[in-house]
Scaffold this active site. Structure first.
Site, PDB file in Angstrom:
ATOM      1  N   LYS A  90       0.857  -1.184   0.000  1.00 46.25           N
ATOM      2  CA  LYS A  90       0.000   0.000   0.000  1.00 46.25           C
ATOM      3  C   LYS A  90       0.885   1.222   0.000  1.00 46.25           C
ATOM      4  CE  LYS A  90      -3.887   2.149   0.340  1.00 46.25           C
ATOM      5  NZ  LYS A  90      -3.419   2.841  -0.893  1.00 46.25           N
ATOM      6  N   GLN A 111       7.279   3.924   3.980  1.00 46.62           N
ATOM      7  CA  GLN A 111       5.880   3.481   3.974  1.00 46.62           C
ATOM      8  C   GLN A 111       5.677   2.205   4.805  1.00 46.62           C
ATOM      9  OE1 GLN A 111       3.971   5.475   1.476  1.00 46.62           O
ATOM     10  NE2 GLN A 111       2.230   4.920   2.729  1.00 46.62           N
ATOM     11  N   LYS A 114       5.425   3.400   8.441  1.00 45.51           N
ATOM     12  CA  LYS A 114       4.242   4.244   8.585  1.00 45.51           C
ATOM     13  C   LYS A 114       2.982   3.390   8.581  1.00 45.51           C
ATOM     14  CE  LYS A 114       4.062   7.328   5.368  1.00 45.51           C
ATOM     15  NZ  LYS A 114       3.758   8.281   4.270  1.00 45.51           N
ATOM     16  N   LYS A 126       5.363   1.760  -3.030  1.00 48.27           N
ATOM     17  CA  LYS A 126       5.346   3.123  -3.584  1.00 48.27           C
ATOM     18  C   LYS A 126       5.608   3.041  -5.080  1.00 48.27           C
ATOM     19  CE  LYS A 126       4.786   7.264  -1.953  1.00 48.27           C
ATOM     20  NZ  LYS A 126       4.195   7.682  -0.663  1.00 48.27           N
ATOM     21  N   GLY A 165      -2.637   8.210  -4.149  1.00 50.58           N
ATOM     22  CA  GLY A 165      -1.982   9.428  -4.617  1.00 50.58           C
ATOM     23  C   GLY A 165      -0.744   9.771  -3.811  1.00 50.58           C
ATOM     24  N   ASP A 166       0.022  10.684  -4.356  1.00 47.43           N
ATOM     25  CA  ASP A 166       1.147  11.319  -3.657  1.00 47.43           C
ATOM     26  C   ASP A 166       1.356  12.625  -4.433  1.00 47.43           C
ATOM     27  OD1 ASP A 166       3.346  10.431  -1.508  1.00 47.43           O
ATOM     28  OD2 ASP A 166       4.377  11.587  -3.039  1.00 47.43           O
ATOM     29  N   THR A 210      -4.594  13.381   5.628  1.00 48.56           N
ATOM     30  CA  THR A 210      -3.186  13.542   5.992  1.00 48.56           C
ATOM     31  C   THR A 210      -3.004  14.811   6.827  1.00 48.56           C
ATOM     32  OG1 THR A 210      -2.648  12.467   3.907  1.00 48.56           O
ATOM     33  CG2 THR A 210      -0.835  13.511   5.090  1.00 48.56           C
ATOM     34  N   ASN A 241      -2.332  19.225  -1.295  1.00 50.25           N
ATOM     35  CA  ASN A 241      -3.379  18.549  -0.543  1.00 50.25           C
ATOM     36  C   ASN A 241      -3.095  18.469   0.971  1.00 50.25           C
ATOM     37  OD1 ASN A 241      -3.832  15.455   0.478  1.00 50.25           O
ATOM     38  ND2 ASN A 241      -5.670  16.343  -0.424  1.00 50.25           N
ATOM     39  N   SER A 381      -6.870   5.649   3.934  1.00 46.88           N
ATOM     40  CA  SER A 381      -6.898   4.799   2.735  1.00 46.88           C
ATOM     41  C   SER A 381      -7.273   3.360   3.116  1.00 46.88           C
ATOM     42  CB  SER A 381      -5.532   4.786   2.052  1.00 46.88           C
ATOM     43  OG  SER A 381      -5.394   5.891   1.190  1.00 46.88           O
TER      44      SER A 381
END
Ligand code: GLU
Length: 449
Positions: A90, A111, A114, A126, A165-166, A210, A241, A381
């Site tokens: 993810k 990630q 996290k 990622k 997204g990123d 976020t 964002n 997410s």
């Protein structure tokens, strides 16, 4: 430092000399894990650290797309499926011209930890591309996304890998990517991507998550210090964002964000980005694909500082929320000279290792690491994935309450992990240790893989 930890770091440095961001995150995370490895000598026998720094799978692919004048362009796409021990891979997709394997790998590695901190079953991954969205039309973005997904769709899926997204990938891009996935598979497949629009399986609060999560985490730090968020001034970087979500939540709680930045410089708004009109304008700035923060000062008549960063401003709280290595030693020195108490990282790895080290050793300064602070995004997410597989839609209150609780828990388990190893209130080490413990246990129990 533990000899095994040191050896793994040295190996990574030698092997990945051309990927400095990846080496940077490995050094930062692994050096925190030294006391854990001292306590678990069995991890060396199964080479747990040597394994955790090696992606389970990583691939690149060609993405060809046509611009509005009929010319063809070729970019490179990436997906790194870094660690799937605790759940499907993810993590987001980043579209930015500087993307190369070192960036994808550093983001993928962060990630893992996290995602473990969220407490939910999601592994680390990622991806992205060196495609530059600046100045592109909607039609060009759509063609790029369709081509990108055509190359990627065979390798992802709701039980395999769930992209999101990123930077450079927001709701519009996720829509185009999802549409193409559905077209190719002929199936809705539990949503596959997260950050979708709310008419087709997206979760409420995901766009805000976020930034909201970061402010919830900040609030936990303030509570720990018997301090109050009301009336506080915050310096942020970025205007995308994440920064938008911070401005919105800060405004609701009576604090104000007074700086924003972009590749062109930074703006200082002493009144704060603290009205609905100002906060909404950030969305327009992002949708324009101009990538200029000066548009904000032009519209609201505040000061703009071309080519500068906001870190010399005297504020109560610093929240770097733009991108990696945004705060280097020279900025860290200004932050320390201003005696700022709260340094709350938000963007992934926004601080160089020397600057982070320096700030962590300032008397009276509290440093919180991004992998904990920004985990609410990927956490929601995971809630989107849960809603999609349940075929249910949760209310905004339900999602927001879960997000709030998640951030409280992340702060608490990080503080407890640091405490357990005699490190005091060290949120940086605590987050690394708490995330690692979960993933390491899962890897250990699953045997050689
Ligand atoms: N790109 C975001 C992150 O860095 C979100 C990832 C996701 O939602 O999967 O965590």
């Amino acid at each position: 430092m533990n000899a095994y930890v040191e050896r793994v770091i040295e190996n990574v440095k030698a092997k990945h000399a051309s990927e400095p961001e990846f080496v940077q995150t490995i050094e930062e995370v692994l050096s925190s894990l030294s006391p854990v490895i001292d306590k678990h000598p069995e991890y060396e026998k199964v080479d747990l650290l040597g394994r955790i720094v090696e992606p389970e799978r990583m691939f690149t692919f060609r993405v060809v797309w046509m611009d509005d004048n009929g010319n063809y362009h070729t970019n490179t796409g990436y997906r790194c499926q870094f660690n799937g021990a605790i759940g499907p891979y993810k993590g987001g997709l980043r579209f930015q011209k500087n993307v190369y394997p070192g960036i994808i790998k550093f983001l993928g590695f962060e990630q893992i930890f996290k995602n473990a901190l969220t407490g939910l079953p999601i592994g680390g991954g990622k991806g992205g591309s060196d495609f530059d969205p600046t100045g592109k039309s909607d039609a060009e973005i759509m063609r790029f996304c369709q081509s990108f997904m055509t190359a990627l769709y065979r390798y992802i899926g709701p039980d395999v890998d769930v992209p999101a997204g990123d930077m450079g990938v927001g709701g519009r891009e996720i829509g185009f990517l999802f549409g193409q996935y559905r077209r190719l598979k002929g199936a809705w497949e539990n949503g596959v991507l997260t950050g979708k629009g709310q008419t087709y399986g997206g979760s409420v609060i995901r766009p805000e998550a976020t930034g909201y999560g970061a402010v919830y985490y900040l609030n936990e730090v303030l509570k720990h210090e018997h301090d109050d968020i009301k009336g506080k001034t915050i310096a942020c970087s970025g205007f995308g964002n994440v920064t938008w979500g911070i401005c919105k939540k800060a405004m609701q709680l009576g604090a104000k964000v007074v700086t924003l930045s972009g590749p062109d410089g930074y703006i200082y708004d002493p009144e704060g980005v603290a009205t609905e009109e100002k906060v909404n304008y950030l969305l327009e700035m992002r949708a324009s694909n101009r990538n200029r923060v000066q548009d904000y000062s032009d519209k609201f008549g505040c000061e703009f500082f071309p080519g500068e960063k906001p870190w010399g401003r005297k504020v109560d709280i610093i929240m770097p929320s733009a991108m990696q290595n945004d705060v280097r030693m020279e900025s860290a020195e200004k932050i320390a000279a201003n005696h700022i108490k709260y340094y709350i990282e938000v963007a992934n790895m926004p601080t160089t290792n020397d600057a982070l080290d320096f700030l962590r050793h300032q008397d009276g300064m509290i440093v919180a690491p991004s992998k904990a602070v920004n985990a609410g995004g990927v956490g929601v997410s995971a809630l989107e994935m849960a809603q999609n597989s349940e075929r249910l839609v949760w209310t905004a209150d339900e999602v927001d309450n879960q997000l709030h609780r998640m951030m409280e828990t992340i702060h608490r388990v990080s503080a407890e992990a640091a405490e357990e190893y005699g490190l005091g209130y060290d949120l940086v080490a605590g987050a690394n240790i708490a995330g690692f413990k979960k993933v390491a246990t899962a890897m250990y129990e699953q045997g050689a893989f």
